[in-house]
Design an enzyme around this catalytic site. Structure first.
Site, PDB file in Angstrom:
ATOM      1  N   CYS A  13      -7.828 -19.487  -2.377  1.00 33.91           N
ATOM      2  CA  CYS A  13      -8.756 -18.954  -1.379  1.00 33.91           C
ATOM      3  C   CYS A  13      -8.010 -18.069  -0.394  1.00 33.91           C
ATOM      4  O   CYS A  13      -6.781 -17.953  -0.434  1.00 33.91           O
ATOM      5  CB  CYS A  13      -9.467 -20.092  -0.638  1.00 33.91           C
ATOM      6  N   CYS A  16      -5.205 -19.479   1.489  1.00 34.65           N
ATOM      7  CA  CYS A  16      -3.924 -19.574   0.789  1.00 34.65           C
ATOM      8  C   CYS A  16      -3.078 -18.329   1.048  1.00 34.65           C
ATOM      9  O   CYS A  16      -1.927 -18.427   1.494  1.00 34.65           O
ATOM     10  CB  CYS A  16      -4.147 -19.735  -0.714  1.00 34.65           C
ATOM     11  N   ASP A 439     -11.292  23.463   0.507  1.00 34.86           N
ATOM     12  CA  ASP A 439     -10.571  24.639   0.063  1.00 34.86           C
ATOM     13  C   ASP A 439     -11.464  25.309  -0.985  1.00 34.86           C
ATOM     14  O   ASP A 439     -12.308  24.651  -1.593  1.00 34.86           O
ATOM     15  CB  ASP A 439      -9.237  24.227  -0.552  1.00 34.86           C
ATOM     16  N   ASP A 627      -6.489  21.393  -3.462  1.00 33.49           N
ATOM     17  CA  ASP A 627      -5.824  21.279  -4.756  1.00 33.49           C
ATOM     18  C   ASP A 627      -4.460  20.605  -4.639  1.00 33.49           C
ATOM     19  O   ASP A 627      -3.727  20.510  -5.615  1.00 33.49           O
ATOM     20  CB  ASP A 627      -5.693  22.649  -5.439  1.00 33.49           C
ATOM     21  N   ASP A 631      -2.646  23.115   0.399  1.00 33.74           N
ATOM     22  CA  ASP A 631      -3.468  22.378   1.356  1.00 33.74           C
ATOM     23  C   ASP A 631      -2.796  21.102   1.861  1.00 33.74           C
ATOM     24  O   ASP A 631      -3.426  20.315   2.571  1.00 33.74           O
ATOM     25  CB  ASP A 631      -4.808  22.008   0.701  1.00 33.74           C
TER      26      ASP A 631
END
Length: 739
Positions: A13, A16, A439, A627, A631
């Protein structure tokens, strides 16, 4: 500082995984720790001068968990576990005489018999001698408790380590009921809780079995095969001295993917996956590239074509020369993205982590208070029932599963359509965007094509001028370079050796060929004494030597077929777009108009894109789509970012999300998926909180004045169903429709 990755078994869980994180973070040597409940992977940054990985493993083992380095827990455990310990001896006995697949059926069978023996006399079904009946109940209860002994080992170790978890609640509750029932040896009139003990353990085991199966399904569907490095391939023997036309008769030997080196020639049979990137030497076939880009239509491949790892050969035998080893391949890059995303946590999960830190101790306190209260008002036996019910009905598992199960399913769906999130945080960030900055070239448009070559040099032919430009662009991975490689003159082009190559970001390329300096780029790269020609409706590149313009290359880009539809879907959700391009104003305006974008910026250099994005981000959460090359600064600065990956260079380290196809609709699908995933997480967390808030007071007997009490067996069923409900709700994401 040293970073280590390993696996931890036996976590059940959120308490844990959170408990392990808290316990290790309290140690001075630990600088950073992250534990993933579903993938069972842990990442730690620690001071190796103060502690070793062996010391860290020892601390985790004291808490009742099993750390190991290998993905195969059985092999690792065999290498690291003390075979003389009591736990190891018991496990060895179980593995020999009680196989895993028989344990749950045996527990269910024993529980049914216990229920029959416990309730048979109550409902006048049959009557057994008291001591015989009692011994049957005792023995079968011990068998069921042995099958569920992991709850006791982990539960009590967690208590001793001050990191109690769900197993601690089960262990305390059932142990209390079992010990109380032992007085039946001496007092035949006392009530025995053997039926409650067996039902609680069995119901939890059943719930965990279904839950574990769902986890495994989610993990396997969210990732590609992580064992690919161990896959056996066929390598052509002595390929260096082998004539090119005799590959079909060449002798092959098996080789592991992890041992493949650049230059090796591999034989790829129909139906086999290509594990490393390479170039086809001989043969032709169709390739299934869906694992990489989500494309359902097979791709034709022939001699001389590049092929990428993750593709599946469909039709006939191929021989390919490896360009990279398996660790540097496209598939390895994707696997890394998937693994990092699985191991990360979304910010929304921090709420569950904070609650898990105090949940189990709080429940133990509430159960004790309720038990003492009802002992004072009723009797000890009734108080014990209230105590057990309160412990058993609480469910930290539902809180822990709420976020990771939804994230895993979202990743699986995204990966199938060629979209890869670098981490879980990017899924949440994408769902929160309010604006998009695109872009243009290669993002909203499908690529460039050379539509005309204007020859201005009388001394050189068109082919010679193309050769010069082709050679200069051969050093670039920009989308413009692809236009030269796909032009009709490229098959006959001569590639000249280059010297003093200089890439001028956003402008073009400079290099020397045969001791003459050439430039190829936009008008911004022209010397002051040279005037550009007016060609505003197209992308224009100028090829110049040291004194004149030799040729003008006019390129045209075309809008991707799905761009308009994708943008209209975004507008329907109230998200508008900005177009940022390095292209000229006329062409940028034309593309923006066709796409219905009113806000556009032309002739933007990388630093200009950065400034525009900063202005947009001042009042909005902006998604930047590019791309991944020019950028990069804008991608890194955005609230979140998406990059279309080049198949020959990932070039997307600055982006949060990578798309391995060229579909604009993949951007919208990723956004819609992120919105659906975060909504699903909120539903899961809301249910988990409401369940615990509603049922814990009921189990404590808060409404006892109205005669409303919960039996411990009902509480065990409710607890299991609460976890399964969260798992089932997360699985609803599988029905997400990709547009």
């Amino acid at each position: 500082m040293k970073e280590a990755h390993f696996y931890i078994d036996q976590m059940t869980c959120q308490a844990c995984s959170s408990g392990i994180e808290r316990a290790l973070s309290r140690k001075k040597f630990c600088k950073e720790i992250q534990v993933n409940l579903l993938s069972k992977r842990a990442r730690i940054v620690y001071d190796e001068s103060q502690a070793s990985l062996k010391d860290i493993f020892a601390l985790i083992e004291k808490m009742g968990y099993e750390p190991h380095l290998d993905a195969n827990p059985a092999q690792s455990a065999q290498n690291t576990r003390n075979t003389h310990s009591l736990n190891a001896i018991i496990e060895s006995f179980d593995n020999r005489f009680l196989p895993q697949k028989l344990r749950l059926p045996l527990s269910i069978t024993a529980t049914i018999i216990v229920l029959i023996c416990s309730w048979g006399e109550m409902f006048n079904l049959f009557t057994l001698p008291y001591m015989l009946n009692y011994c049957i109940l005792l023995i079968l209860s011990l068998i069921v408790m042995h099958i569920g002994r992991g709850f006791y080992v982990r539960g009590f170790k967690g208590l001793l380590a001050r990191s109690p978890n769900m197993d601690s609640l089960i262990a305390i509750g059932t142990t209390s009921a079992f010990l109380y029932s032992l007085q039946g040896f001496f007092n035949p009139h006392s009530h025995a809780y053997f039926d409650s003990v067996c039902v609680i353990i069995t119901l939890v085991l059943v719930g965990k079995s279904i839950e574990d199966r769902s986890k495994k399904d989610a993990l396997s569907s969210a990732s590609l095969l992580l064992e690919l490095n161990q896959k056996s391939l066929q390598k052509v023997v002595d390929s260096i001295n082998l004539p090119q036309d005799s590959l079909t008769q060449a002798k092959c030997e098996p080789i592991l993917a992890q041992d493949v080196k650049a230059g090796d020639i591999l034989k790829i049979l129909p139906g086999e996956m290509i594990i490393v990137d390479g170039i086809i030497c001989e043969g032709s076939s169709s390739l299934d590239t869906a694992a990489i880009n989500g494309e359902s239509v097979p791709l034709a491949a022939k001699s001389g074509d590049k092929v990428f790892s993750g593709s599946i050969n469909l039709d006939s035998v191929l021989f390919m020369r490896a360009q990279k080893n398996a660790r540097e391949s496209t598939l390895a890059q994707i696997l890394s993205l998937v693994q990092n995303a699985q191991d990360s946590k979304a910010p929304i999960a921090s709420l569950a982590d904070k609650v898990a830190a105090v949940f189990v101790p709080l429940v133990i306190c509430l159960a004790t208070i309720a038990g003492v209260f009802w002992w004072g008002f009723r009797d000890f036996e009734f108080a014990l029932s209230i105590f057990i019910a309160t412990l058993v009905i609480s469910c930290p598992c539902a809180l822990g599963l709420a976020t990771p199960m939804a994230i895993l399913h979202a990743q699986a769906i995204a990966n199938k359509m060629g979209v890869f999130f670098k981490d879980a945080k990017s899924i949440q960030a994408l769902s929160e965007i309010t604006h998009i900055a695109f872009d243009k070239t290669g993002t909203l448009t499908q690529g460039l094509e050379i539509v005309s070559i204007t020859k201005l040099s009388a001394q050189k032919s068109e082919q010679e001028l193309f050769n010069l430009a082709y050679s200069l662009e051969s050093t670039s991975t920009h989308i413009i370079a692809k236009a030269f490689k796909t032009h009709t003159l490229s098959p006959t082009a001569t590639l000249y050796p280059l010297e003093n190559v200089e890439q001028i970001t956003g402008k073009g390329i400079k290099a020397s060929i045969n001791n003459v300096s050439y430039t190829l780029g936009s008008a911004a790269l022209l010397p002051p004494h040279l005037q550009p020609q007016n060609n505003e409706d197209k992308i224009t590149l100028y090829l110049c030597d040291e004194g004149q313009i030799l040729a003008i290359f006019s390129l045209q880009d075309y809008i991707k077929p799905d761009a308009s539809v994708a943008l209209s879907h975004f507008r329907q959700r109230g998200i508008n777009a900005t177009l940022i391009s390095g292209d000229n104003a006329t062409n940028t305006q034309k593309i923006a108009s066709l796409l219905g974008i009113s806000d556009f910026h032309a002739k933007a250099l990388p630093q200009d894109k950065m400034q525009i994005l900063s202005a947009l981000s001042a009042c909005q959460k902006v998604l930047m789509v590019g791309d991944g090359i020019n950028d990069a600064p804008a991608l890194a600065a955005a609230y979140t970012s998406i990059a279309f990956a080049s198949m020959h260079d990932i070039a997307t380290h600055s982006a949060d999300i990578v798309i391995y196809n060229q579909k604009v609709m993949s951007i919208y699908n990723a956004y819609a998926l992120s919105k659906a995933s975060i909504l699903n997480i909120k539903e899961n967390l809301g249910f988990a909180f409401c369940y615990n808030i509603a049922f814990i007071p009921l189990a404590m007997g808060v409404f006892g004045g109205f005669g409303i009490f919960l039996h411990p067996m009902f509480c065990a069923l409710a607890m299991s169903l609460s976890s399964l409900s969260v798992v089932g709700n997360a699985a609803r994401l599988k029905r997400f429709k990709i547009l």
